[in-house]
Design a protein around this motif. Structure first.
Motif: not given
Length: 456
Positions: A348-351, A359-365, A285-286
């Motif tokens: 997202q870090v790099a496009s 990606f930096i923050t894990p929201t769900s695993l 998701t952009n």
């Protein structure tokens, strides 16, 4: 067929499009007076003592305040007066069709090649197929490759073996969002219909001229302010183009058997089956516009299902005069493994990189594993007298790993009886009755499938 080899090749092609055309809708010149009328009537309902002139003036002065956009070259409070569109008004731009960039003609092509034949003792069949389809909504594509192999061989008078193998690999580009939620902001079917015909998907300057980027492409308007129920701050076309939703599936099924003739009327069969399904879903998701802006988000889903089934069946048939017996007994074991893994990260870090490591923050695993075992022993007896009077009985004992050890096993049985009435002499000459059977049965069954996987 035995003794003859055959090759078949089939090619199909065609287009995909909506079976029913889009229904007629009002245009901008019709839409503004209709909304004006709604505002006037609403004002009169809320202010029953107000005069018609007051209600008309309210609708005229608040029309663009409500709709947020005026595509004509006249002042906002002069666009619709007394319910009539200003005859001197002309459109500043007319690119108001949101479906134009979303809907296209799709193309479908499929190719299938199969080869079959056999000898006196062996028959075989092999096939391979390819399917590619582009949907009529952008980025809704599907591709699939399938294969199959069947071989049956009478190796000895007392031994017959066979194998059946099939596999399929597919890729889906799932652009359409909101299939189960028609209020999703990027459901192209919903928002292209409910949005008023006065909003353009493209950016324009104050004079109504279309803006272009450095590559000469039209610029989508991502900052437009629209009226209620017009998805202000969202853009179904741009989000569909920027977001990604890919599905990959691999399926493999295998069946093999060996049939032994041990004596007259006595056969034994062994069957082995192995099935595997691997499913992987990738979403992005952009970070420019939409639900994940401005951070961006990505997810990964991986599901593996494996099933191994092994059974051994013995069958004995015997006739004594008019008495016919059919006895079957066997054993079956089932092993099922379900593995599920899901991860979702934001930031997202790099496009141009939607791997989770970017990606930096894990929201769900989360993950889940289900190991299921089932063991069964069963027997069945069918009896008939002159194929007229029928009796049957069965019993089986099942053990399931889904229950505690002291509650794992259960015994289930059934009995049945039947009467082929058409075999009786009083129906022999009744030509319009070719089959007439009365049957009744009673039995018990078990169930260990009330444990569901929500991720399936």
């Amino acid at each position: 067929k035995r003794g003859r080899d055959v090759i078949n090749f089939t090619a199909l092609t065609g287009i995909t499009e909506r079976a029913i055309p889009e229904y007629d809708r009002v245009n901008a010149s019709q839409y503004y007076p209709l909304v004006w009328e709604s505002l006037r009537n609403g004002y009169r309902t809320s202010n029953p003592t107000a005069t018609i002139a007051t209600a008309n003036a309210y609708a005229t002065n608040n029309l663009i305040t409500v709709l947020k956009n005026n595509v004509y070259n006249v002042a906002d409070n002069q666009l619709v007066v007394d319910g009539v569109l200003n005859p001197n008004a002309s459109l500043k731009y007319s690119d108001l069709d949101w479906q134009k960039d979303l809907v296209k003609k799709g193309f479908r092509q499929s190719y299938d090649l199969n080869y079959s034949g056999g000898t006196d003792k062996t028959t075989y069949f092999a096939s391979i197929g390819y399917l590619n389809e582009t949907g009529y909504i952008i980025k809704s594509d599907y591709e699939r490759l399938t294969s199959r192999l069947n071989i049956d061989s009478q190796m000895r008078d007392w031994l017959k073996v066979g194998i059946n193998l099939s596999a399929a690999s597919s890729f889906g580009n799932n652009a359409v969002d909101g299939a189960s939620n028609n209020s999703s902001y990027i459901n192209p079917f919903s928002w292209t219909r409910s949005m008023g015909p006065i909003y353009s998907p493209y950016a324009h300057d104050t004079n109504g001229n279309t803006l272009y980027d450095s590559n000469g492409q039209r610029v989508y308007d991502l900052t437009a302010v629209r009226g209620a129920d017009a998805a202000s701050g969202r853009h179904v076309i741009q989000e569909t183009l920027l977001n990604r939703d890919f599905s990959k599936t691999f399926l493999a099924n295998s069946r093999s058997y060996a049939e032994f003739k041990l004596a007259k009327g006595l056969t034994a069969t062994m069957n082995v089956a192995y099935d595997i399904r691997n499913f992987k879903n990738t979403t992005y998701t952009n970070k420019i516009i939409g639900d994940a802006a401005p951070a961006g988000a990505a997810s990964r889903t991986a599901v593996t299902n494996q099933t191994i089934t092994f059974n051994q069946i013995v069958n004995y048939k015997k006739s004594l005069g008019n008495h016919n017996f059919d006895l079957t007994g066997g054993h079956e074991s089932i092993k099922y493994i379900y593995e599920y893994l899901y991860g979702y990260k934001q930031g997202q870090v790099a496009s141009d990189n939607d791997e989770l490591v970017n990606f930096i923050t894990p929201t769900s695993l989360t993950s889940q594993t289900d190991n299921y075992r089932k063991e069964s022993y069963f027997a069945r007896l069918n009896y008939d007298f002159s194929e007229k009077y029928l009796l049957s009985g069965s019993i089986r004992r099942d053990g399931s790993s889904r229950f505690a050890p002291d509650q794992r096993w259960g015994t289930f049985w059934s009995v049945g009886a039947g009467w082929r009435v058409n075999k009786e002499s009083f129906l022999e000459n009744v030509k319009f009755v070719n089959d007439f059977k009365i049957r009744g049965s009673y039995g018990e069954v078990g169930n260990d499938q009330n444990f569901t996987n929500s991720a399936l």
